[in-house]
Design a protein around this motif. Structure first.
Motif, PDB file in Angstrom:
ATOM      1  N   MET A   1     -10.793  -2.190  -6.977  1.00 49.53           N
ATOM      2  CA  MET A   1     -10.275  -2.083  -8.532  1.00 49.53           C
ATOM      3  C   MET A   1     -10.702  -0.868  -8.982  1.00 49.53           C
ATOM      4  O   MET A   1     -11.759   0.002  -8.298  1.00 49.53           O
ATOM      5  N   PHE A   2      -9.979   0.235  -9.909  1.00 47.46           N
ATOM      6  CA  PHE A   2     -10.098   0.985  -9.932  1.00 47.46           C
ATOM      7  C   PHE A   2      -9.424   1.404 -12.011  1.00 47.46           C
ATOM      8  O   PHE A   2      -8.185   0.499 -12.212  1.00 47.46           O
ATOM      9  N   TRP A   3      -9.841   2.368 -12.521  1.00 44.91           N
ATOM     10  CA  TRP A   3      -9.063   2.640 -13.484  1.00 44.91           C
ATOM     11  C   TRP A   3      -8.526   3.966 -13.735  1.00 44.91           C
ATOM     12  O   TRP A   3      -8.313   4.583 -12.474  1.00 44.91           O
ATOM     13  N   VAL A   4      -6.984   3.636 -14.102  1.00 43.10           N
ATOM     14  CA  VAL A   4      -6.407   5.182 -14.345  1.00 43.10           C
ATOM     15  C   VAL A   4      -6.052   5.010 -16.413  1.00 43.10           C
ATOM     16  O   VAL A   4      -5.891   4.514 -17.363  1.00 43.10           O
ATOM     17  N   ASP A   5      -7.016   6.542 -16.229  1.00 42.89           N
ATOM     18  CA  ASP A   5      -7.119   7.112 -18.195  1.00 42.89           C
ATOM     19  C   ASP A   5      -5.997   8.208 -18.277  1.00 42.89           C
ATOM     20  O   ASP A   5      -5.197   8.905 -17.231  1.00 42.89           O
TER      21      ASP A   5
END
Length: 257
Positions: free
Chosen positions: A229-233
């Motif tokens: 999982m990773f986060w996109v700002d």
């Protein structure tokens, strides 16, 4: 076209028609339109009028059985209660916010196989069966979703299909009781990955991207699923190499080599 509603007296029912001004939209946008109720041969008491989005959701049970059903979400009240006078037409304007987690149905100008979202109008009629009118609507990918999907595609994974599954994903901003999975086939750049599934859990300021890889086991090892999982700002979308981020995530779950 107007659709018949049953009158409480059994005759002379009213009719309902919904016209969408925005047949295509992105998550976080607005769907605007007008609902027209045309009175029949008798007055009818309307409890309320509402609109909601619907999509087909798969639910897997403990015995392994899967069931697919239309699930409503993002309901917005439009009007009511009121009396619809026989022979008259009531026009009700509405603007329905599209939840950020709404499944996308279009990417890069093409329909995603298996994806479907519609807007359903619900009319509660006192003493009669509720009436509904359903209109399909296209949900286009957000810019951030487009960038990530394009990166996956450029890494050699071919898009296969998409579905929506009931359940929740931990450590994400999920609010709806389901999530969309976008499935990709094999890439010659990643020979150990039999299949890749991608899920977006979008919110107002950014989104979680969940990657689930079916990883080939090899000698004396069974195939297994690896989840990263990773986060996109959204504000930093253009400042990051998302192909490298996906590659790093796949490496973290043992999908490389």
């Amino acid at each position: 076209m107007f659709k018949q509603m049953l009158a409480a007296a059994g005759v002379g029912g009213a009719e309902v028609e919904t016209e969408l001004f925005t047949p295509g939209v992105q998550p976080g946008g607005l769907v605007e339109g007008v609902i027209r109720l045309r009175g029949g041969r008798v007055d009818q008491a309307i409890g309320h009028v509402a609109v909601e989005f619907i999509t087909r959701v798969e639910r897997e049970y403990s015995d392994g059985e899967e069931r697919i059903a239309d699930l409503g979400f993002g309901r917005v009240g439009v009007a009511g209660p009121f009396t619809l006078i026989a022979g008259t037409v009531a026009e009700l304007r509405f603007a329905a916010p599209v939840p950020f987690e709404t499944p996308i149905t279009f990417f890069d100008g093409h329909h995603l196989p298996g994806a479907a979202v519609a807007l359903r109008t619900v009319v509660d009629i006192h003493g009669a069966v509720d009436a509904t009118d359903t209109d399909p609507i296209g949900i286009g990918a957000l810019p951030a979703q487009h960038v990530v999907l394009d990166a996956v595609r450029r890494m050699g994974f071919g898009l296969l299909r998409t579905d929506v599954e009931a359940g929740r994903i931990a450590r994400t901003p999920q609010r709806l009781p389901f999530y969309q999975e976008i499935e990709f086939g094999r890439s010659h750049h990643f020979p150990r990955v039999n299949q890749l599934e991608l899920t977006f859990v979008a919110a107002e300021q950014g989104m979680s991207v969940v990657l689930e890889a079916d990883i080939e086991g090899g000698w004396f090892r069974e195939d297994r699923d690896g989840i990263g999982m990773f986060w996109v700002d959204y504000s930093r979308l253009a400042a990051q190499d998302w192909t490298a981020e996906i590659h790093r995530t796949l490496g973290g779950i043992g999908a490389l080599g």
